[in-house]
Scaffold this active site. Structure first.
Site, PDB file in Angstrom:
ATOM      1  N   ARG A  57       1.004  -1.485  -0.022  1.00 41.63           N
ATOM      2  CA  ARG A  57       0.153  -0.087   0.083  1.00 41.63           C
ATOM      3  C   ARG A  57       0.820   1.332  -0.045  1.00 41.63           C
ATOM      4  O   ARG A  57       0.616   2.191  -0.481  1.00 41.63           O
ATOM      5  CB  ARG A  57      -1.114   0.057   1.119  1.00 41.63           C
ATOM      6  CG  ARG A  57      -2.193  -0.937   1.061  1.00 41.63           C
ATOM      7  CD  ARG A  57      -2.700  -1.453   2.241  1.00 41.63           C
ATOM      8  NE  ARG A  57      -3.834  -2.441   1.632  1.00 41.63           N
ATOM      9  CZ  ARG A  57      -4.559  -3.191   2.587  1.00 41.63           C
ATOM     10  NH1 ARG A  57      -4.376  -3.038   4.089  1.00 41.63           N
ATOM     11  NH2 ARG A  57      -5.419  -3.841   2.455  1.00 41.63           N
ATOM     12  N   VAL A  65      -6.448  -1.130  -6.721  1.00 44.85           N
ATOM     13  CA  VAL A  65      -5.442  -2.192  -6.359  1.00 44.85           C
ATOM     14  C   VAL A  65      -5.018  -1.962  -5.024  1.00 44.85           C
ATOM     15  O   VAL A  65      -4.925  -0.997  -4.418  1.00 44.85           O
ATOM     16  CB  VAL A  65      -4.217  -2.098  -7.502  1.00 44.85           C
ATOM     17  CG1 VAL A  65      -4.778  -2.330  -8.928  1.00 44.85           C
ATOM     18  CG2 VAL A  65      -3.452  -0.925  -7.405  1.00 44.85           C
ATOM     19  N   GLU A  66      -4.318  -3.143  -4.585  1.00 44.51           N
ATOM     20  CA  GLU A  66      -3.796  -3.441  -3.161  1.00 44.51           C
ATOM     21  C   GLU A  66      -4.863  -2.930  -2.090  1.00 44.51           C
ATOM     22  O   GLU A  66      -4.491  -2.489  -1.251  1.00 44.51           O
ATOM     23  CB  GLU A  66      -2.564  -2.600  -3.224  1.00 44.51           C
ATOM     24  CG  GLU A  66      -1.339  -3.044  -2.924  1.00 44.51           C
ATOM     25  CD  GLU A  66      -0.556  -3.652  -4.239  1.00 44.51           C
ATOM     26  OE1 GLU A  66      -1.266  -4.525  -4.823  1.00 44.51           O
ATOM     27  OE2 GLU A  66       0.499  -3.375  -4.357  1.00 44.51           O
ATOM     28  N   GLY A  67      -6.235  -3.321  -2.742  1.00 46.60           N
ATOM     29  CA  GLY A  67      -7.141  -3.101  -1.487  1.00 46.60           C
ATOM     30  C   GLY A  67      -7.759  -1.746  -2.011  1.00 46.60           C
ATOM     31  O   GLY A  67      -7.174  -0.764  -2.049  1.00 46.60           O
ATOM     32  N   GLN A  92      -9.487   0.344   2.476  1.00 46.65           N
ATOM     33  CA  GLN A  92      -8.499   1.159   3.181  1.00 46.65           C
ATOM     34  C   GLN A  92      -9.205   1.975   4.252  1.00 46.65           C
ATOM     35  O   GLN A  92      -8.870   2.053   5.570  1.00 46.65           O
ATOM     36  CB  GLN A  92      -7.873   2.398   2.402  1.00 46.65           C
ATOM     37  CG  GLN A  92      -7.032   1.544   1.344  1.00 46.65           C
ATOM     38  CD  GLN A  92      -6.038   0.643   1.349  1.00 46.65           C
ATOM     39  OE1 GLN A  92      -5.458   0.449   2.475  1.00 46.65           O
ATOM     40  NE2 GLN A  92      -6.038  -0.492   0.627  1.00 46.65           N
TER      41      GLN A  92
END
Lengths: 378, 260
Positions: free
Chosen positions: A241, A360-362, A367
């Protein structure tokens, strides 16, 4: 504020030079040709940039997270698909490096750090994105090894990576039933689907990976223990992240650079449009937002360098930086006006790339979930 | 094989130059860099290091503050540095500089010296040949290709009509042109390692050079006047409208400019 050492300053200077001379001029061609820029990744490898934050014993340079992320920012400023690729490669390498047995570490990590192998990370499936623990790809015990069956989805570098960190289910015990495997591209029983046709980052293939009764040796079970995969996946994502946050700042900076350049040069009503407050204030907000996002990801990186828990602040950095990139790239298109809508200038591409970083990446909603839960947890 | 690569710290070519009251370039006025031509001579030395295990030393004549330039050169993977620093050197012309470099080279063992053919500030192209003359060794200038086999060095010497193949016995002095290779970038490990590479800083006295052989006061060349180069004029654009008129225009232009 952390001060950069002389070699770190020289590092950033070198990366800026390489990015301006070799990476940025090539970006548009790779994007249009939908080709992964392996030559540019090899260039980064030759300059020791593919394993910056890793220890010397696996071939790394042992730089701080903060310095490594500054490099990601600079690379992304020149070419987003490559900068994100460097972040994803590092995320996969970090997961393996951190959770491997000593023998696995010696076997799997040096080639990734050296960049002779490109890394990828594979957690999501079509039915399990944000709800990652619901994944269904199975790894069934078979004699001394495992048999993997299932389909992983949205794998960055799918089909071009040499080594994948793959999460698969070894028992039905929810998140505790997930294990991590180190799978190489020549894995029998593994096929890669054609890349997804997507909004942006065309130079960075995203593909499904299909395992069909694929025989995997037991010594590819990361850490040699079942059930540790979900923890590995989540911890890797924390660092990832910050990588995406750094990418977002690099992208926002690229959009700002272009917008400022254009606003000074484009004349309407007899003067540069930058002289009109409507445009000038837009540029001011873009710059302020980008700088705030930069300060936040670097602060988060410093906390990680100090060994502090960064779960919350990494989520904050990701959401703030990628939302800033979305707004800033949108504003850059606005500054360009009609030209900004054409592919003659790069800002329309920046706008599309920013949207990817919000997901992406959550996703940014995940978040916010991480942040809000950490605020209200008793 | 032992190689020495002389390098120079020059004002950034992208920046505006300032000529000081003494009619020399004011080196404090702007940022200074490793002379871009040296990237080619260093690259050639690094290739010989890789292919023939050569030991490469970088040599710089300049003020103490130029040490960062030596480190920059070392970051390409060179083995060590020799820096000649002395206030008396300031203002030296090409000949004075050549005297200092020749003495510095005499203080070391070497088989081959690889210069850039010119520096981006003065562009006299004199120093490599002057050093070779002072040392009485072969001078192979303007190399666009370089090969070392045993104790023979062969270069392709570039000139207006092509190149000559020139050969000499080592030890020899070579200067290279930018066509010779494509320089690499220093790697991060190279940058890190450069910090701890051996670097000797010596004075004129250490080298046995008398102060009355160098410096502005002993220069054979004197600068009386200077003026900025006139700005480039816009080129002639010939547009092809398909009628064939463009070919005639192009031919007329070539005749006019005495190309044909």
């Amino acid at each position: 504020m952390h001060r950069l050492s002389e070699p770190e300053l020289a590092l950033i200077e070198m990366v800026r030079e390489v990015a301006a001379e070799r990476i940025a001029p090539a970006a548009d061609r790779y994007e249009r040709e939908h080709t992964f820029p392996r030559e540019l990744f090899d260039l980064l490898a030759g300059l020791d940039l593919t394993g910056l934050p890793f220890a010397g014993e696996v071939g790394g340079s042992g730089v701080s997270q903060r310095t490594y992320l500054m490099v990601v920012e600079e690379v992304t400023r020149a070419f987003a698909a490559l900068g994100m690729g460097l972040s994803v490669h590092t995320l996969a390498t970090w997961g393996i490096d951190t959770y491997a047995t000593p023998a696995q570490r010696e076997r799997f990590v040096p080639d990734l750090v050296a960049g002779s192998m490109l890394g990828a990370y594979s957690l999501s499936e079509t039915g399990s994105g944000s709800d990652a623990a619901a994944l269904t790809t199975r790894a069934v015990r078979d004699g001394d090894g495992y048999r993997l069956t299932g389909t992983k989805a949205w794998v960055t570098h799918g089909g071009v990576a040499d080594r994948y960190l793959v999460m698969a289910r070894t028992s039905d015990d929810g998140a505790r039933g997930i294990s991590a495997f180190v799978i190489d591209a020549d894995q029998p029983g593994m096929t890669v689907a054609p890349p997804e046709s997507k909004i942006a980052m065309w130079a960075s293939p995203t593909a499904q990976i299909v395992f069909d009764d694929a025989p995997v040796d037991a010594d590819r079970l990361l850490g040699g223990e079942e059930g540790r995969g979900f923890g590995t996946a989540m911890a890797s994502l924390e660092g990832g992240r910050l990588g995406i946050a750094a990418c977002a700042v690099g992208l926002a900076q690229a959009a700002l650079d272009e917008a400022v350049r254009y606003a000074r040069q484009r004349e309407q009503f007899g003067r540069p449009i930058a002289d009109f407050q409507g445009v000038g204030f837009l540029l001011a907000d873009m710059a302020a937002r980008t700088e705030a996002a930069r300060a936040l990801y670097r602060s988060a990186a410093e906390q990680r360098d100090q060994g502090l828990d960064i779960g919350r602040v990494a989520a904050m950095a990701k959401v703030v930086a990628t939302d800033a990139a979305m707004q800033t790239t949108t504003d850059a298109v606005q500054v360009f006006g009609g030209v900004g809508l054409t592919t003659d200038v790069p800002v329309e591409r920046y706008l599309r790339e920013a949207k990817i970083l919000q997901i992406v990446e959550g996703t940014n909603q995940i978040q916010r979930l991480v942040i809000s839960r950490s605020l209200t947890a008793s | 094989m032992k190689i020495i690569v002389p390098v120079k710290r020059t004002p950034d070519t992208a920046a505006e130059k300032v000529i000081g009251d003494d009619r020399t370039v004011d080196r404090d006025a702007g940022e200074s860099v490793l002379c871009p031509v040296n990237e080619f001579s260093i690259e050639e030395a690094v290739r010989l290091k890789e292919s023939q295990d050569a030991e490469v030393t970088v040599l710089l004549v300049g003020p103490e503050s130029a040490q960062s330039t030596v480190r920059k050169a070392l970051s390409y993977g060179l083995d060590g540095g020799l820096q000649v620093t002395d206030d008396a050197i300031a203002g030296s012309d090409a000949l004075g500089t050549a005297r200092v470099i020749a003495k510095a080279l005499e203080s070391r063992e070497w088989d081959l010296v690889i210069f850039g053919n010119q520096s981006t500030d003065a562009r006299t192209c004199l120093v490599p040949a002057a050093v070779a003359e002072l040392l009485g060794v072969p001078s192979l200038t303007y190399a666009r290709h370089l090969e070392v086999e045993g104790d023979t060095v062969t270069v392709h010497r570039e000139h207006e009509e092509g190149w000559d193949v020139v050969e000499a016995q080592l030890p020899a002095i070579v200067s290279v042109v930018e066509a010779i290779n494509e320089p690499r970038y220093p790697s991060f490990k190279g940058i890190m390692a450069a910090k701890s590479k051996p670097l000797d800083v010596v004075s004129l006295a250490d080298l046995g050079v008398s102060a009355d052989e160098v410096g502005a006061g002993n220069a054979a060349a004197t600068m009386y006047e200077f003026e900025p180069r006139p700005p480039k004029e816009a080129g002639t654009v010939v547009e092809d409208d398909g009628s064939g008129a463009a070919a005639a225009q192009l031919a007329d232009w070539m005749v006019d400019k005495k190309f044909a």
